[in-house]
Scaffold this motif. Structure first.
Motif, PDB file in Angstrom:
ATOM      1  N   MET A   1       0.835  -1.190   0.000  1.00  0.00           N
ATOM      2  CA  MET A   1       0.000   0.000   0.000  1.00  0.00           C
ATOM      3  C   MET A   1       0.876   1.248   0.000  1.00  0.00           C
ATOM      4  N   GLU A   2       0.489   2.223  -0.801  1.00  0.00           N
ATOM      5  CA  GLU A   2       1.187   3.497  -0.824  1.00  0.00           C
ATOM      6  C   GLU A   2       0.201   4.621  -0.493  1.00  0.00           C
ATOM      7  N   ILE A   3       0.581   5.468   0.451  1.00  0.00           N
ATOM      8  CA  ILE A   3      -0.283   6.553   0.909  1.00  0.00           C
ATOM      9  C   ILE A   3       0.447   7.876   0.674  1.00  0.00           C
ATOM     10  N   PRO A   4      -0.135   8.803  -0.078  1.00  0.00           N
ATOM     11  CA  PRO A   4       0.508  10.109  -0.253  1.00  0.00           C
ATOM     12  C   PRO A   4       0.499  10.883   1.060  1.00  0.00           C
ATOM     13  N   VAL A   5       1.555  11.632   1.296  1.00  0.00           N
ATOM     14  CA  VAL A   5       1.638  12.442   2.506  1.00  0.00           C
ATOM     15  C   VAL A   5       2.283  13.774   2.169  1.00  0.00           C
ATOM     16  N   PHE A   6       1.741  14.820   2.755  1.00  0.00           N
ATOM     17  CA  PHE A   6       2.259  16.172   2.574  1.00  0.00           C
ATOM     18  C   PHE A   6       2.575  16.756   3.945  1.00  0.00           C
ATOM     19  N   THR A   7       3.645  17.511   4.043  1.00  0.00           N
ATOM     20  CA  THR A   7       3.886  18.320   5.231  1.00  0.00           C
ATOM     21  C   THR A   7       3.579  19.760   4.875  1.00  0.00           C
ATOM     22  N   VAL A   8       2.701  20.364   5.663  1.00  0.00           N
ATOM     23  CA  VAL A   8       2.216  21.713   5.382  1.00  0.00           C
ATOM     24  C   VAL A   8       2.456  22.589   6.603  1.00  0.00           C
ATOM     25  N   ASP A   9       3.106  23.726   6.401  1.00  0.00           N
ATOM     26  CA  ASP A   9       3.268  24.711   7.471  1.00  0.00           C
ATOM     27  C   ASP A   9       2.069  25.654   7.431  1.00  0.00           C
ATOM     28  N   ALA A  10       1.259  25.621   8.491  1.00  0.00           N
ATOM     29  CA  ALA A  10       0.016  26.387   8.541  1.00  0.00           C
ATOM     30  C   ALA A  10       0.173  27.652   9.376  1.00  0.00           C
ATOM     31  N   PHE A  11      -0.614  28.656   9.036  1.00  0.00           N
ATOM     32  CA  PHE A  11      -0.601  29.971   9.669  1.00  0.00           C
ATOM     33  C   PHE A  11       0.719  30.695   9.437  1.00  0.00           C
ATOM     34  N   THR A  12       1.232  30.544   8.221  1.00  0.00           N
ATOM     35  CA  THR A  12       2.447  31.246   7.824  1.00  0.00           C
ATOM     36  C   THR A  12       2.475  31.325   6.306  1.00  0.00           C
ATOM     37  N   ASP A  13       3.250  32.273   5.783  1.00  0.00           N
ATOM     38  CA  ASP A  13       3.429  32.360   4.332  1.00  0.00           C
ATOM     39  C   ASP A  13       4.863  32.046   3.926  1.00  0.00           C
ATOM     40  N   VAL A  14       5.661  31.566   4.885  1.00  0.00           N
ATOM     41  CA  VAL A  14       7.037  31.175   4.582  1.00  0.00           C
ATOM     42  C   VAL A  14       7.304  29.803   5.186  1.00  0.00           C
ATOM     43  N   PRO A  15       8.152  28.990   4.545  1.00  0.00           N
ATOM     44  CA  PRO A  15       8.449  27.665   5.093  1.00  0.00           C
ATOM     45  C   PRO A  15       9.141  27.740   6.448  1.00  0.00           C
ATOM     46  N   PHE A  16       8.916  26.685   7.239  1.00  0.00           N
ATOM     47  CA  PHE A  16       9.599  26.468   8.522  1.00  0.00           C
ATOM     48  C   PHE A  16       9.153  27.448   9.608  1.00  0.00           C
ATOM     49  N   ARG A  17       8.018  28.079   9.391  1.00  0.00           N
ATOM     50  CA  ARG A  17       7.359  28.867  10.426  1.00  0.00           C
ATOM     51  C   ARG A  17       5.968  28.268  10.629  1.00  0.00           C
ATOM     52  N   GLY A  18       5.160  28.898  11.453  1.00  0.00           N
ATOM     53  CA  GLY A  18       3.814  28.393  11.675  1.00  0.00           C
ATOM     54  C   GLY A  18       3.826  27.011  12.303  1.00  0.00           C
ATOM     55  N   ASN A  19       2.792  26.231  12.010  1.00  0.00           N
ATOM     56  CA  ASN A  19       2.625  24.914  12.633  1.00  0.00           C
ATOM     57  C   ASN A  19       2.572  23.834  11.563  1.00  0.00           C
ATOM     58  N   PRO A  20       3.514  22.892  11.570  1.00  0.00           N
ATOM     59  CA  PRO A  20       3.501  21.837  10.552  1.00  0.00           C
ATOM     60  C   PRO A  20       2.481  20.745  10.868  1.00  0.00           C
ATOM     61  N   ALA A  21       1.814  20.289   9.819  1.00  0.00           N
ATOM     62  CA  ALA A  21       0.903  19.151   9.934  1.00  0.00           C
ATOM     63  C   ALA A  21       1.200  18.185   8.801  1.00  0.00           C
ATOM     64  N   ALA A  22       1.014  16.899   9.070  1.00  0.00           N
ATOM     65  CA  ALA A  22       1.092  15.884   8.018  1.00  0.00           C
ATOM     66  C   ALA A  22      -0.323  15.637   7.507  1.00  0.00           C
ATOM     67  N   VAL A  23      -0.478  15.678   6.184  1.00  0.00           N
ATOM     68  CA  VAL A  23      -1.795  15.515   5.558  1.00  0.00           C
ATOM     69  C   VAL A  23      -1.755  14.296   4.644  1.00  0.00           C
ATOM     70  N   CYS A  24      -2.684  13.371   4.856  1.00  0.00           N
ATOM     71  CA  CYS A  24      -2.764  12.150   4.039  1.00  0.00           C
ATOM     72  C   CYS A  24      -4.136  12.075   3.364  1.00  0.00           C
ATOM     73  N   PRO A  25      -4.227  12.367   2.063  1.00  0.00           N
ATOM     74  CA  PRO A  25      -5.481  12.128   1.337  1.00  0.00           C
ATOM     75  C   PRO A  25      -5.611  10.630   1.042  1.00  0.00           C
ATOM     76  N   LEU A  26      -6.717  10.028   1.453  1.00  0.00           N
ATOM     77  CA  LEU A  26      -6.888   8.583   1.354  1.00  0.00           C
ATOM     78  C   LEU A  26      -8.015   8.235   0.388  1.00  0.00           C
ATOM     79  N   MET A  27      -7.753   7.323  -0.505  1.00  0.00           N
ATOM     80  CA  MET A  27      -8.800   6.816  -1.392  1.00  0.00           C
ATOM     81  C   MET A  27      -9.681   5.797  -0.667  1.00  0.00           C
ATOM     82  N   HIS A  28      -9.138   5.167   0.383  1.00  0.00           N
ATOM     83  CA  HIS A  28      -9.886   4.182   1.148  1.00  0.00           C
ATOM     84  C   HIS A  28      -9.561   4.348   2.631  1.00  0.00           C
ATOM     85  N   ASP A  29     -10.510   3.971   3.486  1.00  0.00           N
ATOM     86  CA  ASP A  29     -10.266   3.996   4.922  1.00  0.00           C
ATOM     87  C   ASP A  29      -9.177   2.992   5.288  1.00  0.00           C
ATOM     88  N   LEU A  30      -8.487   3.282   6.389  1.00  0.00           N
ATOM     89  CA  LEU A  30      -7.440   2.390   6.893  1.00  0.00           C
ATOM     90  C   LEU A  30      -7.947   1.611   8.101  1.00  0.00           C
TER      91      LEU A  30
END
Length: 287
Positions: A1-30
């Motif tokens: 199984m392969e699951i896409p994952v993104f790291t997103v810095d939220a509440f900022t307009d520049v990298p490595f500031r704000g709050n990072p979250a890992a986001v996984c869009p899933l085609m099926h439940d786990l």
């Protein structure tokens, strides 16, 4: 199984500031335990999973999805920065065609609208209730030591305790606080508090002029200090709107990474939280 994952810095307009979250869009439940294992592996304050509600939808054309948020140790009922991060992934990476997406969550439907310069999240407002500071003496002492305290309030819905430092304290007092996370966690074991907000009134001569500052701690959920916390601002927005007599406010969370939030308290008992987000990583989890 392969699951896409993104790291997103939220509440900022520049990298490595704000709050990072890992986001996984899933085609099926786990499998249930897999959600928590991935969150522990990512080891960010939140890992969020986006799943389709209608199997015929995709992440580009769909307008309604389900969200679940996990800290490294447990599932939570509401997370602002990971909701913002999820919207950023849909709009920026999946090229979602809708102006607004709706997330079905444990806290009800959350709407996120794309606008120039960021995203607006439609969140529930969680007003705190004033408390007798003596009832929370241990946690107050562990959090702020001998600094003067003006208010102690509790949001029963979110189990977030709000400590307002006296107005004689400025932003530097808040920023310089050295909180002992182990002592903080052991100071409260009743279960009535699961998160701690420390806040102070903004300064009229700051630039930009922030209405208030805050920091947020939740060692009870495996998060010693959270960099920028949308859910805490559902409590802070209600509190400071009442104290300042303002519906629109500019807030700044004074963690090491730091982040800015535009707030608008609405007459219908909800709050708009506006922020920006930056995608910093795209990868694949292989199982």
């Amino acid at each position: 199984m392969e699951i896409p994952v993104f790291t997103v810095d939220a509440f900022t307009d520049v990298p490595f500031r704000g709050n990072p979250a890992a986001v996984c869009p899933l085609m099926h439940d786990l499998n249930e335990d897999l959600y928590q294992k991935i969150a522990a592996e990512m080891n960010l304050s939140e890992t969020v999973y986006i799943t389709r509600i209608d199997p015929s939808d995709n992440f580009t054309t769909g307008s309604r999805f389900r969200l679940r948020w996990f800290t490294p140790t447990t599932e939570v009922n509401l997370c602002g920065h990971a909701t913002l991060a999820s919207a950023a992934v849909l709009f920026q990476c999946e090229n979602n065609i809708n102006p607004t997406v709706v997330f079905e969550t444990k806290s009800g439907d959350l709407l996120v609208t794309q606008q120039e310069g960021g995203y607006v999240m439609d969140f529930p407002l969680n007003p705190p209730t004033q408390q007798n500071p003596e009832e929370f003496r241990d946690i107050v002492q562990a959090a702020v030591g001998n600094h003067p305290v003006q208010d102690v309030c509790l949001s029963f819905t979110t189990k977030k305790l709000l400590i307002r430092l006296a107005d004689t304290c400025d932003r530097s007092v808040l920023t310089d606080l050295k909180v002992n996370f182990a002592a903080l966690q052991s100071s409260e074991s009743s279960g009535r508090v699961k998160g701690l907000i420390i806040t102070v009134k903004g300064s009229a001569d700051s630039s930009p002029q922030h209405d208030f500052y805050s920091r947020y701690f939740s060692p009870w959920f495996g998060i010693p200090e959270d960099p920028v916390t949308g859910s805490a601002h559902t409590v802070l927005g209600s509190y400071w709107s009442s104290k300042l007599g303002k519906m629109k406010m500019l807030a700044y969370q004074c963690s090491r990474r730091g982040g800015q939030l535009d707030l608008e308290v609405r007459d219908d008992g909800r709050i708009n939280i506006c922020g920006q987000a930056v995608i910093v990583l795209k990868g694949t989890i292989k199982l």
